[in-house]
Write a protein that holds these residues in place. Structure first.
Motif, PDB file in Angstrom:
ATOM      1  N   HIS A  60     -40.585   9.261 -30.522  1.00 53.46           N
ATOM      2  CA  HIS A  60     -39.142   9.237 -30.288  1.00 53.46           C
ATOM      3  C   HIS A  60     -38.437   9.562 -31.597  1.00 53.46           C
ATOM      4  N   LEU A  61     -37.178   9.975 -31.485  1.00 59.40           N
ATOM      5  CA  LEU A  61     -36.395  10.228 -32.684  1.00 59.40           C
ATOM      6  C   LEU A  61     -36.174   8.917 -33.429  1.00 59.40           C
ATOM      7  N   LEU A  62     -36.247   8.987 -34.748  1.00 63.91           N
ATOM      8  CA  LEU A  62     -36.054   7.808 -35.589  1.00 63.91           C
ATOM      9  C   LEU A  62     -34.560   7.617 -35.818  1.00 63.91           C
ATOM     10  N   LYS A  63     -33.993   6.614 -35.153  1.00 64.36           N
ATOM     11  CA  LYS A  63     -32.577   6.321 -35.322  1.00 64.36           C
ATOM     12  C   LYS A  63     -32.400   5.389 -36.510  1.00 64.36           C
ATOM     13  N   HIS A  64     -31.298   5.538 -37.223  1.00 69.76           N
ATOM     14  CA  HIS A  64     -30.987   4.761 -38.423  1.00 69.76           C
ATOM     15  C   HIS A  64     -32.132   4.865 -39.438  1.00 69.76           C
ATOM     16  N   PRO A  65     -32.419   6.072 -39.922  1.00 71.19           N
ATOM     17  CA  PRO A  65     -33.593   6.241 -40.787  1.00 71.19           C
ATOM     18  C   PRO A  65     -33.518   5.475 -42.097  1.00 71.19           C
ATOM     19  N   LEU A  66     -32.330   5.329 -42.679  1.00 75.43           N
ATOM     20  CA  LEU A  66     -32.256   4.589 -43.938  1.00 75.43           C
ATOM     21  C   LEU A  66     -32.586   3.116 -43.735  1.00 75.43           C
ATOM     22  N   ARG A  67     -32.066   2.534 -42.680  1.00 72.46           N
ATOM     23  CA  ARG A  67     -32.325   1.121 -42.404  1.00 72.46           C
ATOM     24  C   ARG A  67     -33.777   0.907 -42.011  1.00 72.46           C
ATOM     25  N   ARG A  68     -34.309   1.785 -41.191  1.00 72.73           N
ATOM     26  CA  ARG A  68     -35.673   1.592 -40.692  1.00 72.73           C
ATOM     27  C   ARG A  68     -36.732   1.894 -41.759  1.00 72.73           C
ATOM     28  N   LEU A  69     -36.413   2.796 -42.706  1.00 73.33           N
ATOM     29  CA  LEU A  69     -37.382   3.143 -43.743  1.00 73.33           C
ATOM     30  C   LEU A  69     -37.180   2.361 -45.040  1.00 73.33           C
ATOM     31  N   ARG A  70     -36.237   1.427 -45.040  1.00 72.36           N
ATOM     32  CA  ARG A  70     -35.959   0.643 -46.241  1.00 72.36           C
ATOM     33  C   ARG A  70     -37.201  -0.161 -46.639  1.00 72.36           C
ATOM     34  N   GLY A  71     -37.539  -0.083 -47.891  1.00 74.50           N
ATOM     35  CA  GLY A  71     -38.666  -0.836 -48.404  1.00 74.50           C
ATOM     36  C   GLY A  71     -40.020  -0.180 -48.205  1.00 74.50           C
ATOM     37  N   SER A  72     -40.058   0.999 -47.596  1.00 74.82           N
ATOM     38  CA  SER A  72     -41.352   1.633 -47.343  1.00 74.82           C
ATOM     39  C   SER A  72     -41.685   2.713 -48.352  1.00 74.82           C
ATOM     40  N   GLY A  73     -40.736   3.114 -49.183  1.00 70.93           N
ATOM     41  CA  GLY A  73     -40.980   4.188 -50.128  1.00 70.93           C
ATOM     42  C   GLY A  73     -40.652   5.559 -49.563  1.00 70.93           C
TER      43      GLY A  73
END
Length: 152
Positions: A13-26
């Motif tokens: 699925h499309l990744l919605k809110h990419p900054l919030r969801r990828l926070r802390g992952s590098g």
């Protein structure tokens, strides 16, 4: 145009809110770039992130649906706990005001107020235990996702 995950085989699925969801992952910089370019795709079951062309970007980088559901439940339980603690604190202030305040009050009023405050600590303690339990579960799921040992 939707493909399947290489790791677990579920639909991407499309990744919605990419900054919030990828926070802390590098990979938050990739998420920032995806806002201005083509969006990223993600697997909801294992947390794997793919580019728009379905090239593997990172395994276990975004929280899974189970983690998000537990985080929402934990947040709700924390709000309930805080509400009951607020009732208890308010009852304590009212009791102190009745005992040491300038007005005259019925003898039973401070006792009733203190009892309500004490009784409201019981559900607050219960919700506190639930919040701690959900926090442990979220941490366990996050560790498993990052290591790639998610249960099927």
């Amino acid at each position: 145009m939707k493909g399947n995950c290489e790791i677990c085989g579920t639909e991407l699925h499309l990744l919605k809110h990419p900054l919030r969801r990828l926070r802390g992952s590098g990979y938050w910089m990739k998420g920032l770039a995806s806002i201005f370019t083509r969006p990223l795709k993600a697997c909801a079951d294992c947390g794997t992130v793919y580019t728009w062309e379905e090239v593997l970007l990172a395994q276990g980088a975004v929280p899974t649906t189970d983690e998000l559901a537990l985080a929402n439940l934990r947040s709700d339980m924390a709000n309930l706990r805080d509400s009951f603690l607020t009732v208890s604190a308010a009852a304590g202030f009212i009791t102190v005001w009745m005992i040491g305040g300038p007005g005259l009050h019925d003898v039973d009023a401070p006792i009733v107020s203190a009892t309500i405050g004490a009784i409201s600590l019981l559900p607050a303690g219960y919700f506190h235990k639930r919040v701690a339990h959900f926090k442990q579960q979220i941490k366990r799921l996050r560790r498993e996702r990052i290591k790639g040992h998610l249960e099927a």
